[in-house]
Write a protein that holds these residues in place. Structure first.
Motif: not given
Length: 284
Positions: A98, A102-103, A106, A210, A213, A215, A234-235, A238
């Motif tokens: 996750g 995410w990184q 973003s 963030f 979501t 993560i 975003f979820y 991922i």
């Protein structure tokens, strides 16, 4: 004199010399996205050049990013697995995948905001599809993503968890993730070129997103409020990667949301490109 092939400008000029055709030099807002994405050789060369320049004279190179991520995963994993009463062998891979994805998202969003601004000197001098500049951003971050994810897979093997047949679904998931990052970067590059206040707004939105979501926490913990995750794009992006790596089937909702996001995003990008393509150099 420094060899042109050692610089981004050299790569672009070399590509221009090799692509002396009407499609490359005389594109319009209608064809910019198509022509730009089609030249995979150009934006992959630029993305790889950025990686080499960023980590020049570094021993670990881009693996510094992977190392810092793994340290964060280790610290947060041991802390939150205790707080959330999760089994560490299951929680660490969940958190690690996750965080890595995410990184990637973003970073593409933040760098996409200044995509055209950072490449202003090229945009003003060389006639080429503007989509190449944002595809370059997505490509260099995708390279980092691809050598970070295997570290989590090795961690899973260490814990005795082995990939299943579901793992094959990672590859279409990665493609959808990459294409979504391209249109997001393209839209934000155009908006930030015109309105510079969009950049700090996007940064603040990402910080809030963030924590909203799944993560560091799992969707099941919402207990009746799963809709908060279901409406979070975003979820779903991922989950396209995380679920098959962990051996779980990808929920049909994640496929639907991600594909709809992809189609709507590129339609929006095309509309903005048709209307504002020729104005962008004057905004920079």
């Amino acid at each position: 004199m420094k060899n042109n092939t050692n610089s981004a400008e050299g790569i672009i000029k070399s590509s221009n010399d090799q692509l002396m055709n009407d499609e490359w030099h005389h594109h319009t807002g209608k064809t910019d996205i198509y022509v730009g994405l089609k030249r995979i050789d150009v934006w992959t060369a630029l993305g790889w050049h950025d990686i080499k320049q960023r980590y020049r004279r570094s021993v670990l190179g881009p693996f510094w990013f992977t190392l810092s991520t793994m340290i964060m995963v280790g610290v947060l994993g041991f802390l939150y697995s205790t707080l959330l009463n999760q089994k560490i062998t299951d929680y660490l891979p969940y958190l690690g995948i996750g965080l890595i994805i995410w990184q990637y998202i973003s970073t593409c969003v933040n760098e996409g905001c200044v995509g055209f601004i950072a490449s202003a000197y090229i945009v003003k001098q060389i006639r080429m599809p503007l989509t190449v500049h944002v595809a370059r951003i997505a490509c260099r971050n995708f390279i980092i993503l691809l050598h970070s994810l295997p570290v989590v897979i090795v961690l899973m093997l260490f814990f005795g968890t082995y990939p299943t047949a579901e793992f094959l679904m990672v590859f279409p998931g990665l493609l959808i993730l990459f294409l979504n990052s391209v249109w997001i970067s393209l839209v934000l590059s155009m908006l930030c070129a015109r309105y510079r206040d969009v950049l700090p707004i996007v940064g603040n939105v990402l910080q809030v997103a963030f924590f909203f979501t799944p993560i560091m926490w799992q969707k099941d913990l919402l207990k009746g409020r799963e809709w908060a995750a279901d409406f979070n794009p975003f979820y779903h992006l991922i989950e396209l990667i995380r679920a098959p790596i962990l051996g779980h089937p990808i929920e049909i909702e994640s496929w639907v949301y991600s594909l709809i996001l992809l189609v709507v995003g590129f339609v929006l990008s095309q509309i903005l490109m048709i209307r504002f393509r020729e104005r962008i150099p004057y905004w920079l």
